[in-house]
Every structure is written in structure tokens, then in C-alpha cells.
Design a protein around this motif. Sequence first.
Motif, mmCIF file in Angstrom:
data_model
loop_
_atom_site.group_PDB
_atom_site.id
_atom_site.type_symbol
_atom_site.label_atom_id
_atom_site.label_comp_id
_atom_site.label_asym_id
_atom_site.label_seq_id
_atom_site.Cartn_x
_atom_site.Cartn_y
_atom_site.Cartn_z
ATOM 1 N N PRO A 139 0.810 -1.229 0.000
ATOM 2 C CA PRO A 139 0.000 0.000 0.000
ATOM 3 C C PRO A 139 0.843 1.279 0.000
ATOM 4 C CG PRO A 139 -0.904 -1.585 1.550
ATOM 5 C CD PRO A 139 0.411 -2.142 1.085
ATOM 6 N N LYS A 140 1.999 1.258 0.674
ATOM 7 C CA LYS A 140 2.857 2.439 0.692
ATOM 8 C C LYS A 140 3.426 2.726 -0.690
ATOM 9 C CE LYS A 140 4.238 2.137 5.558
ATOM 10 N NZ LYS A 140 5.391 2.026 6.501
ATOM 11 N N ASP A 141 3.827 1.673 -1.405
ATOM 12 C CA ASP A 141 4.329 1.857 -2.767
ATOM 13 C C ASP A 141 3.231 2.361 -3.691
ATOM 14 O OD1 ASP A 141 6.865 1.051 -2.065
ATOM 15 O OD2 ASP A 141 6.610 -1.018 -2.754
ATOM 16 N N ILE A 142 2.052 1.819 -3.533
ATOM 17 C CA ILE A 142 0.914 2.257 -4.359
ATOM 18 C C ILE A 142 0.641 3.738 -4.137
ATOM 19 C CG2 ILE A 142 -1.565 1.999 -4.749
ATOM 20 C CD1 ILE A 142 -1.229 -0.974 -4.005
ATOM 21 N N ALA A 143 0.653 4.162 -2.864
ATOM 22 C CA ALA A 143 0.376 5.564 -2.542
ATOM 23 C C ALA A 143 1.435 6.485 -3.131
ATOM 24 C CB ALA A 143 0.302 5.736 -1.028
ATOM 25 N N LYS A 144 2.712 6.101 -3.000
ATOM 26 C CA LYS A 144 3.794 6.932 -3.525
ATOM 27 C C LYS A 144 3.769 6.973 -5.057
ATOM 28 C CE LYS A 144 7.014 6.332 0.350
ATOM 29 N NZ LYS A 144 8.343 5.800 0.754
ATOM 30 N N HIS A 145 3.511 5.808 -5.664
ATOM 31 C CA HIS A 145 3.424 5.746 -7.123
ATOM 32 C C HIS A 145 2.302 6.638 -7.633
ATOM 33 C CE1 HIS A 145 1.686 4.087 -10.852
ATOM 34 N NE2 HIS A 145 2.942 3.793 -11.187
ATOM 35 N N ASP A 146 1.149 6.518 -7.035
ATOM 36 C CA ASP A 146 -0.017 7.276 -7.493
ATOM 37 C C ASP A 146 0.152 8.773 -7.240
ATOM 38 O OD1 ASP A 146 -1.038 4.844 -8.229
ATOM 39 O OD2 ASP A 146 -2.576 4.761 -6.666
ATOM 40 N N GLU A 147 0.795 9.122 -6.126
ATOM 41 C CA GLU A 147 1.038 10.533 -5.844
ATOM 42 C C GLU A 147 1.897 11.164 -6.941
ATOM 43 O OE1 GLU A 147 2.930 13.182 -2.210
ATOM 44 O OE2 GLU A 147 4.038 11.426 -2.936
ATOM 45 N N LYS A 148 2.950 10.457 -7.345
ATOM 46 C CA LYS A 148 3.829 10.999 -8.375
ATOM 47 C C LYS A 148 3.091 11.136 -9.704
ATOM 48 C CE LYS A 148 8.561 10.524 -10.150
ATOM 49 N NZ LYS A 148 9.832 9.776 -10.031
ATOM 50 N N VAL A 149 2.260 10.161 -10.033
ATOM 51 C CA VAL A 149 1.496 10.231 -11.279
ATOM 52 C C VAL A 149 0.546 11.426 -11.252
ATOM 53 C CG1 VAL A 149 -0.277 9.070 -12.661
ATOM 54 C CG2 VAL A 149 1.700 7.777 -11.818
ATOM 55 N N ARG A 150 -0.121 11.645 -10.110
ATOM 56 C CA ARG A 150 -1.030 12.789 -10.013
ATOM 57 C C ARG A 150 -0.266 14.098 -10.159
ATOM 58 N NH1 ARG A 150 -2.849 9.875 -5.582
ATOM 59 N NH2 ARG A 150 -2.038 11.451 -4.121
ATOM 60 N N PHE A 151 0.898 14.179 -9.525
ATOM 61 C CA PHE A 151 1.690 15.398 -9.645
ATOM 62 C C PHE A 151 2.112 15.622 -11.093
ATOM 63 C CE2 PHE A 151 5.363 18.088 -9.711
ATOM 64 C CZ PHE A 151 5.155 19.011 -8.701
ATOM 65 N N MET A 152 2.604 14.575 -11.746
ATOM 66 C CA MET A 152 3.051 14.727 -13.130
ATOM 67 C C MET A 152 1.904 15.166 -14.034
ATOM 68 S SD MET A 152 5.897 11.704 -13.740
ATOM 69 C CE MET A 152 4.724 10.365 -13.595
ATOM 70 N N THR A 153 0.708 14.672 -13.773
ATOM 71 C CA THR A 153 -0.452 15.055 -14.576
ATOM 72 C C THR A 153 -0.771 16.528 -14.398
ATOM 73 O OG1 THR A 153 -1.378 12.827 -14.444
ATOM 74 C CG2 THR A 153 -2.888 14.605 -15.013
ATOM 75 N N ASP A 154 -0.848 16.971 -13.142
ATOM 76 C CA ASP A 154 -1.140 18.381 -12.878
ATOM 77 C C ASP A 154 -0.028 19.275 -13.410
ATOM 78 O OD1 ASP A 154 -3.413 17.578 -11.591
ATOM 79 O OD2 ASP A 154 -2.743 18.094 -9.569
ATOM 80 N N PHE A 155 1.201 18.854 -13.205
ATOM 81 C CA PHE A 155 2.329 19.696 -13.572
ATOM 82 C C PHE A 155 2.503 19.797 -15.079
ATOM 83 C CE2 PHE A 155 7.038 20.651 -13.437
ATOM 84 C CZ PHE A 155 6.871 21.951 -12.984
ATOM 85 N N ALA A 156 2.204 18.718 -15.793
ATOM 86 C CA ALA A 156 2.295 18.755 -17.260
ATOM 87 C C ALA A 156 1.344 19.800 -17.827
ATOM 88 C CB ALA A 156 2.006 17.380 -17.842
ATOM 89 N N ASP A 157 0.162 19.914 -17.243
ATOM 90 C CA ASP A 157 -0.787 20.927 -17.698
ATOM 91 C C ASP A 157 -0.210 22.325 -17.499
ATOM 92 O OD1 ASP A 157 -2.610 18.977 -18.378
ATOM 93 O OD2 ASP A 157 -3.749 19.129 -16.511
ATOM 94 N N GLU B 75 8.780 8.333 -20.308
ATOM 95 C CA GLU B 75 7.882 8.772 -21.380
ATOM 96 C C GLU B 75 7.334 10.171 -21.087
ATOM 97 O OE1 GLU B 75 3.845 7.252 -23.743
ATOM 98 O OE2 GLU B 75 4.453 6.308 -21.857
ATOM 99 N N TRP B 76 7.045 10.433 -19.827
ATOM 100 C CA TRP B 76 6.514 11.745 -19.433
ATOM 101 C C TRP B 76 7.514 12.849 -19.754
ATOM 102 C CZ3 TRP B 76 7.903 15.280 -15.464
ATOM 103 C CH2 TRP B 76 6.940 16.253 -15.173
ATOM 104 N N VAL B 77 8.803 12.624 -19.414
ATOM 105 C CA VAL B 77 9.821 13.614 -19.747
ATOM 106 C C VAL B 77 9.948 13.748 -21.265
ATOM 107 C CG1 VAL B 77 12.267 14.216 -19.595
ATOM 108 C CG2 VAL B 77 11.095 13.264 -17.601
ATOM 109 N N GLY B 78 9.904 12.628 -21.963
ATOM 110 C CA GLY B 78 9.969 12.670 -23.419
ATOM 111 C C GLY B 78 8.847 13.495 -24.025
ATOM 112 N N ASN B 79 7.669 13.401 -23.456
ATOM 113 C CA ASN B 79 6.535 14.194 -23.943
ATOM 114 C C ASN B 79 6.755 15.681 -23.709
ATOM 115 O OD1 ASN B 79 5.157 11.925 -24.823
ATOM 116 N ND2 ASN B 79 3.986 11.698 -22.935
ATOM 117 N N LEU B 80 7.382 16.023 -22.587
ATOM 118 C CA LEU B 80 7.695 17.432 -22.341
ATOM 119 C C LEU B 80 8.657 17.956 -23.404
ATOM 120 C CD1 LEU B 80 8.247 17.523 -18.451
ATOM 121 C CD2 LEU B 80 6.166 18.097 -19.731
ATOM 122 N N LEU B 81 9.673 17.155 -23.722
ATOM 123 C CA LEU B 81 10.657 17.580 -24.715
ATOM 124 C C LEU B 81 10.031 17.688 -26.106
ATOM 125 C CD1 LEU B 81 13.735 15.463 -23.534
ATOM 126 C CD2 LEU B 81 13.110 17.810 -22.914
ATOM 127 N N ALA B 82 9.025 16.890 -26.345
ATOM 128 C CA ALA B 82 8.339 16.948 -27.638
ATOM 129 C C ALA B 82 7.366 18.127 -27.720
ATOM 130 C CB ALA B 82 7.593 15.640 -27.886
#
Length: 278
Positions: free
Chosen positions: A133-151, A196-203
Motif C-alpha cells: 500500500p505504501k508503494d501504491i500511494a507513492k506511485h499514485d502521488e507521483k502520477v497525479r503530480f506529473m499530470t497536474d504539472f504537465a498541464d 515517457e513523461w519527460v519525453g513528452n515534455l521535450l516533444a
Amino acid sequence: MSITISTVNVNGIRAATKQRSEANRGLSAWLAETESDVVLLQEIRASEDQALDVLAPVLEQGWQLVMSESVVKGHAGVGVLTRGAPAAVRVGCGSDEFDPTGRYLEVDLDTPIGPLTAASLYLPKGAALTSDPKDIAKHDEKVRFMTDFADHLGRLVRRRRHVVVGGDWNIAHAEADIKNWKGNLKNPGFLPHEREWVGNLLASGWYDVMRELYPDDAGPYSWWSWRGKAFDNDSGWRIDYPLANKSLASRAVKGAVDRAAAYDLRWSDHAPVTVKFE
């Protein structure tokens, strides 16, 4: 007509400014000697009052600090040190979840090369997705941040001024960015969706300035574990870097990682990454 910008994860501002020996006088000595005009700080892990207190010697020399501390005491925190007062300061990227957590701060500056927005980022480390559960929470937190931050980055890159976002991205984009990339394929910071997320930023219009300047170099690495012989063997990761929009990236002329000369001369597990623009 130029401006020099550094980014560094200080791994706790109070620890980083501590004089550890006669030869290792800490972050304050580095700030007194650097030619940088702007220094982007991450993982300050202190209140603003505490940061101002330990940085008092360099502030007396003319540096000015703005920062965003985390609502979680002793956690995260980002800041920007400048030689002159910013024209504007903005905390966060428009995320109700992450803006209070000391992970993003941007300032507007008038510089010799024109109006500039400089931002300091401390992206969550995350975790590999397991059944824990701790890994799931940390993984999901980073994904949510990357989504908000990409916008936010999608809007920021279109600003009609120079823009740089520097910091601890906690993602190495390519194999050349990790000494032991084969051994880290399943570790956070080098997971496929992160790269892939960083690659999308560079693109989308962002430029990895250090990689643009040194396309064929391994690294240069900016983080090494305190453990074992990682630093001595230069077994590092390139996870600290500036991304710039086209107008600023085209002005980059040189970059460097200010790697300590020896293990016992380090004041953080990260090293400053510096780029000159003219």
C-alpha cells in the motif's frame, strides 16, 4: 550580456550550510564563490524563518531569498535565490493537492537578456508499483503530480519570455543519465512511464539544456547515493536539470556540474547544475 542559473537539491538547508571541516564550509561558501545570478533550491526542509537564519551570511552579501515551505514540517520546500528582487513570485502550479507542499515556485525577473521566468521544482520520488500500500500511494502521488504539472508546463512553455524550470525532477530520462541503467529499469526515477513523461515534455517545446549542450556525454551526473562507493566510482544519476523554452535554450552557451572534489567535501548528496545563457 548574460545570466547564469544554477539548480541544486540541498538535502536540508540547515545541514547544507553547516561547516563540516576547514575544507568543507558548506553551501554558504559555495554561494559566496559562485558566479550564478539565480540559484534554484530544492528540499530545503525548513521553515522560511529557519532558512533565512542559516542563510543570513549570504543574504548580507546581497542574495535575496523567496521560498515555499511545505505544510508538512521538515519536508520538501523549494526556493529561489537572486541577486536582485524578483518582479513577481508565484507559489505552486494551480494544484489544490500539491501547491501547499513546497514543491514548486516561480519568479519573474528582469535580466540582461530580457524578461525571465525561473522556477524551482522538487518532483515526488514516487515508487515502483507493487502490492505494498505504501508503494501504491507513492506511485499514485507521483502520477497525479506529473499530470497536474504537465498541464502547467504546457501553458508555461508558451509564454512570450524566457522560461526555465530547474530542479530535482527525480526522473532520469535516458540510459546516458544513469551509470547503472540496466540495474535500475524497475526502480522509481527510471520507470517507463516516467521516462515517457519527460519525453513528452521535450516533444512539446521544452529543451533539456544540459543534454543539448553535451549530447554525447554520459551524465554528467548530479546525484550519488551516500552509501557505498557510488560517489567515488561516479555511479550517479542525472536527475537535476533545467528545462528551458526555445527562446532561452537557444542562448545556452555552457553548463557544468559542480561535483565536489572528494566525498568528504560534499554538503549534499546532489551537486549544483549550472548553465550560462547569453
